[in-house]
Design a protein around this motif. Sequence first.
Motif, PDB file in Angstrom:
ATOM      1  N   LEU A   5      37.967  46.387  31.989  1.00 42.27           N
ATOM      2  CA  LEU A   5      36.986  46.342  30.878  1.00 42.27           C
ATOM      3  C   LEU A   5      37.198  45.097  30.025  1.00 42.27           C
ATOM      4  O   LEU A   5      36.249  44.439  29.605  1.00 42.27           O
ATOM      5  CB  LEU A   5      37.107  47.596  30.007  1.00 42.27           C
ATOM      6  CG  LEU A   5      36.473  48.863  30.591  1.00 42.27           C
ATOM      7  CD1 LEU A   5      36.654  50.038  29.640  1.00 42.27           C
ATOM      8  CD2 LEU A   5      34.987  48.639  30.911  1.00 42.27           C
ATOM      9  N   THR A   6      38.463  44.777  29.799  1.00 40.06           N
ATOM     10  CA  THR A   6      38.790  43.560  29.044  1.00 40.06           C
ATOM     11  C   THR A   6      38.333  42.327  29.822  1.00 40.06           C
ATOM     12  O   THR A   6      37.724  41.412  29.266  1.00 40.06           O
ATOM     13  CB  THR A   6      40.301  43.484  28.787  1.00 40.06           C
ATOM     14  OG1 THR A   6      40.701  44.686  28.151  1.00 40.06           O
ATOM     15  CG2 THR A   6      40.663  42.297  27.905  1.00 40.06           C
ATOM     16  N   LEU A   7      38.607  42.318  31.123  1.00 37.62           N
ATOM     17  CA  LEU A   7      38.244  41.151  31.938  1.00 37.62           C
ATOM     18  C   LEU A   7      36.726  40.934  31.937  1.00 37.62           C
ATOM     19  O   LEU A   7      36.246  39.806  31.918  1.00 37.62           O
ATOM     20  CB  LEU A   7      38.745  41.329  33.370  1.00 37.62           C
ATOM     21  CG  LEU A   7      40.274  41.356  33.538  1.00 37.62           C
ATOM     22  CD1 LEU A   7      40.648  41.729  34.970  1.00 37.62           C
ATOM     23  CD2 LEU A   7      40.885  40.007  33.170  1.00 37.62           C
ATOM     24  N   LEU A   8      35.970  42.040  31.947  1.00 34.66           N
ATOM     25  CA  LEU A   8      34.498  41.927  31.982  1.00 34.66           C
ATOM     26  C   LEU A   8      33.929  41.323  30.694  1.00 34.66           C
ATOM     27  O   LEU A   8      32.815  40.809  30.691  1.00 34.66           O
ATOM     28  CB  LEU A   8      33.868  43.301  32.240  1.00 34.66           C
ATOM     29  CG  LEU A   8      33.994  43.822  33.678  1.00 34.66           C
ATOM     30  CD1 LEU A   8      33.582  45.288  33.767  1.00 34.66           C
ATOM     31  CD2 LEU A   8      33.161  42.978  34.647  1.00 34.66           C
ATOM     32  N   GLU A   9      34.701  41.400  29.627  1.00 35.00           N
ATOM     33  CA  GLU A   9      34.286  40.850  28.328  1.00 35.00           C
ATOM     34  C   GLU A   9      34.328  39.320  28.275  1.00 35.00           C
ATOM     35  O   GLU A   9      33.768  38.719  27.367  1.00 35.00           O
ATOM     36  CB  GLU A   9      35.360  41.244  27.303  1.00 35.00           C
ATOM     37  CG  GLU A   9      35.107  42.266  26.290  1.00 35.00           C
ATOM     38  CD  GLU A   9      36.430  42.463  25.513  1.00 35.00           C
ATOM     39  OE1 GLU A   9      36.914  41.518  24.860  1.00 35.00           O
ATOM     40  OE2 GLU A   9      36.965  43.578  25.620  1.00 35.00           O
ATOM     41  N   ILE A  10      35.081  38.716  29.185  1.00 40.07           N
ATOM     42  CA  ILE A  10      35.405  37.294  29.031  1.00 40.07           C
ATOM     43  C   ILE A  10      34.216  36.422  29.434  1.00 40.07           C
ATOM     44  O   ILE A  10      33.683  36.578  30.534  1.00 40.07           O
ATOM     45  CB  ILE A  10      36.653  36.933  29.878  1.00 40.07           C
ATOM     46  CG1 ILE A  10      37.824  37.835  29.463  1.00 40.07           C
ATOM     47  CG2 ILE A  10      37.013  35.463  29.727  1.00 40.07           C
ATOM     48  CD1 ILE A  10      39.066  37.682  30.330  1.00 40.07           C
ATOM     49  N   PRO A  11      33.789  35.511  28.558  1.00 40.90           N
ATOM     50  CA  PRO A  11      32.703  34.601  28.924  1.00 40.90           C
ATOM     51  C   PRO A  11      33.203  33.635  29.993  1.00 40.90           C
ATOM     52  O   PRO A  11      34.386  33.277  29.995  1.00 40.90           O
ATOM     53  CB  PRO A  11      32.417  33.846  27.618  1.00 40.90           C
ATOM     54  CG  PRO A  11      33.707  33.877  26.864  1.00 40.90           C
ATOM     55  CD  PRO A  11      34.365  35.188  27.233  1.00 40.90           C
ATOM     56  N   THR A  12      32.343  33.206  30.910  1.00 43.32           N
ATOM     57  CA  THR A  12      32.799  32.286  31.963  1.00 43.32           C
ATOM     58  C   THR A  12      32.098  30.943  31.819  1.00 43.32           C
ATOM     59  O   THR A  12      30.980  30.900  31.295  1.00 43.32           O
ATOM     60  CB  THR A  12      32.494  32.853  33.363  1.00 43.32           C
ATOM     61  OG1 THR A  12      31.071  32.967  33.497  1.00 43.32           O
ATOM     62  CG2 THR A  12      33.170  34.177  33.590  1.00 43.32           C
ATOM     63  N   PRO A  13      32.732  29.852  32.275  1.00 45.57           N
ATOM     64  CA  PRO A  13      34.113  29.846  32.752  1.00 45.57           C
ATOM     65  C   PRO A  13      35.094  29.821  31.579  1.00 45.57           C
ATOM     66  O   PRO A  13      34.746  29.343  30.508  1.00 45.57           O
ATOM     67  CB  PRO A  13      34.191  28.539  33.551  1.00 45.57           C
ATOM     68  CG  PRO A  13      33.209  27.621  32.884  1.00 45.57           C
ATOM     69  CD  PRO A  13      32.097  28.505  32.373  1.00 45.57           C
ATOM     70  N   ALA A  14      36.301  30.323  31.804  1.00 44.56           N
ATOM     71  CA  ALA A  14      37.324  30.315  30.758  1.00 44.56           C
ATOM     72  C   ALA A  14      38.718  30.304  31.370  1.00 44.56           C
ATOM     73  O   ALA A  14      38.963  30.946  32.398  1.00 44.56           O
ATOM     74  CB  ALA A  14      37.183  31.544  29.862  1.00 44.56           C
ATOM     75  N   TYR A  15      39.605  29.539  30.725  1.00 47.07           N
ATOM     76  CA  TYR A  15      41.038  29.621  31.039  1.00 47.07           C
ATOM     77  C   TYR A  15      41.621  30.678  30.111  1.00 47.07           C
ATOM     78  O   TYR A  15      41.391  30.631  28.898  1.00 47.07           O
ATOM     79  CB  TYR A  15      41.758  28.309  30.740  1.00 47.07           C
ATOM     80  CG  TYR A  15      41.289  27.118  31.529  1.00 47.07           C
ATOM     81  CD1 TYR A  15      41.696  26.924  32.853  1.00 47.07           C
ATOM     82  CD2 TYR A  15      40.486  26.149  30.941  1.00 47.07           C
ATOM     83  CE1 TYR A  15      41.304  25.795  33.566  1.00 47.07           C
ATOM     84  CE2 TYR A  15      40.089  25.020  31.640  1.00 47.07           C
ATOM     85  CZ  TYR A  15      40.497  24.853  32.955  1.00 47.07           C
ATOM     86  OH  TYR A  15      40.106  23.731  33.649  1.00 47.07           O
ATOM     87  N   VAL A  16      42.364  31.603  30.680  1.00 40.93           N
ATOM     88  CA  VAL A  16      42.877  32.701  29.863  1.00 40.93           C
ATOM     89  C   VAL A  16      44.395  32.808  29.989  1.00 40.93           C
ATOM     90  O   VAL A  16      44.931  33.025  31.088  1.00 40.93           O
ATOM     91  CB  VAL A  16      42.215  34.036  30.265  1.00 40.93           C
ATOM     92  CG1 VAL A  16      42.764  35.175  29.417  1.00 40.93           C
ATOM     93  CG2 VAL A  16      40.696  33.940  30.113  1.00 40.93           C
ATOM     94  N   LEU A  17      45.072  32.626  28.870  1.00 42.74           N
ATOM     95  CA  LEU A  17      46.527  32.811  28.822  1.00 42.74           C
ATOM     96  C   LEU A  17      46.833  34.305  28.734  1.00 42.74           C
ATOM     97  O   LEU A  17      46.235  35.019  27.930  1.00 42.74           O
ATOM     98  CB  LEU A  17      47.091  32.103  27.580  1.00 42.74           C
ATOM     99  CG  LEU A  17      48.569  32.395  27.260  1.00 42.74           C
ATOM    100  CD1 LEU A  17      49.484  31.775  28.304  1.00 42.74           C
ATOM    101  CD2 LEU A  17      48.931  31.900  25.863  1.00 42.74           C
TER     102      LEU A  17
END
Length: 415
Positions: A5-17
């Motif tokens: 669910l958290t991953l689906l929130e992420i706008p793309t493209p994005a580098y995520v720490l």
Amino acid sequence: MRDSLTLLEIPTPAYVLEEEKLNHNLRILDSIQQQSGAKILLALKGYAFWRRFDTLKHTLSGSTASGLYEARLGYEEIGGRVATQTQHHHTQSKEICVFSPAYKESEFESILEYATHIIFNSFDQWQKFKPLIDSKNQALLAQNLSLIEVGLRVNPLYSEVEPPIYNPCVAGSRLGITPQAFEEGVKQYGIEGIDGLHFHTHCEQDSAALSRTLPHFEKHFGIYLKNKKWVNFGGGHHITREDYDCELLIHLIKDFKQRYDDIEVFLEPGEAVGWQVGFLIGEVIDIVQNEMNIAILDASAAAHMPDCLEMPYRPNLCKLSKNGDIESDKGANIAKYTYRLGGPTCLAGDVIGDYSFDTPLLVGDKIIFEDMLHYTIVKNNTFNGIPLPSLGVIDTNGKFEVLKSFDYTDYKQRN
Ligand SMILES: *Cc1c(COP(=O)(O)O)cnc(C)c1O
């Protein structure tokens, strides 16, 4: 832990720490510092994600810079010299070790504002800038601040790094003073005023490579270490990789220190700090057919993962479906559904590779490219005017946050 669910929130493209993974690396690096007595500096060249340096700056002993901008970033975000009497746990003194193959006059005085250690690639450059360092050191002395220490980078004529483009000891290399040039330099200028030596001959290597390198370094340069304060073993030590032999590294450092009168040892890894601490996430925008299925993403090898083409290497990845299912790739042409993954640029070779899954890949699915924090953000570009990926973090509580997004201005201003 990754929550879909958290991953689906992420706008793309994005580098995520993934902050917990960085903390894991920092714990390993800290234990090396504690057990070996070496100081570990972050090489900003490989990993400059300063928006989350909070833990890092309390753990590592400082930063390594290739020039003015990195030195300034290290100073601002990790720390630098602090007057001895004002040191307490909030304002610890940090090292900033600068090496450049050649310093420009126009930058040098600014570099001295930040550097605690300055390393030259030739005796001539040392001599040229010696008066500036001496006068800066007089000013620092008057302010009760620690003085800038001076080193020379040497070439021990031994490196196991392949391919040659990454090997600083190839024939004709411009990096590091060869034993012969060093001997001539000493004859001409002496080495009084030199506080330490530096070599950088590793890349993604185990401590066994260091154990085979040290004898070469010592054979050529050991005699010059008398009365010196430090030796910098460079970067390229893959310390945080799961099968890295940390015990051997600790042993080599302790043994070296013992044989050279408790000389200070520095390590300056970049990759080992940012190793497997996060991902790049992109979205499948279209799927076309030409002898096979080809997915076109909003993330690009050429613009966002340049080492995939330069090294070249093949990232591990997984796909995230719109319903939150996550499936790791099974390798090219192994599982039922195979796709070639490519970026949105005009470069025909903007291809990440061929990947297969047990379930079909659909437009709107996300792709998570593993281990994409080191040597990516520091090297990416706006080729074709495609947007730079946002920078985000999944914190230790599993919460996602966008730290920075880029827009048209970032593209326009660099052209
Ligand atoms: C590249 C480099 C580093 C960092 O190397 P990693 O492979 O990222 O650990 C350290 N020191 C020097 C002089 C370098 O050129």
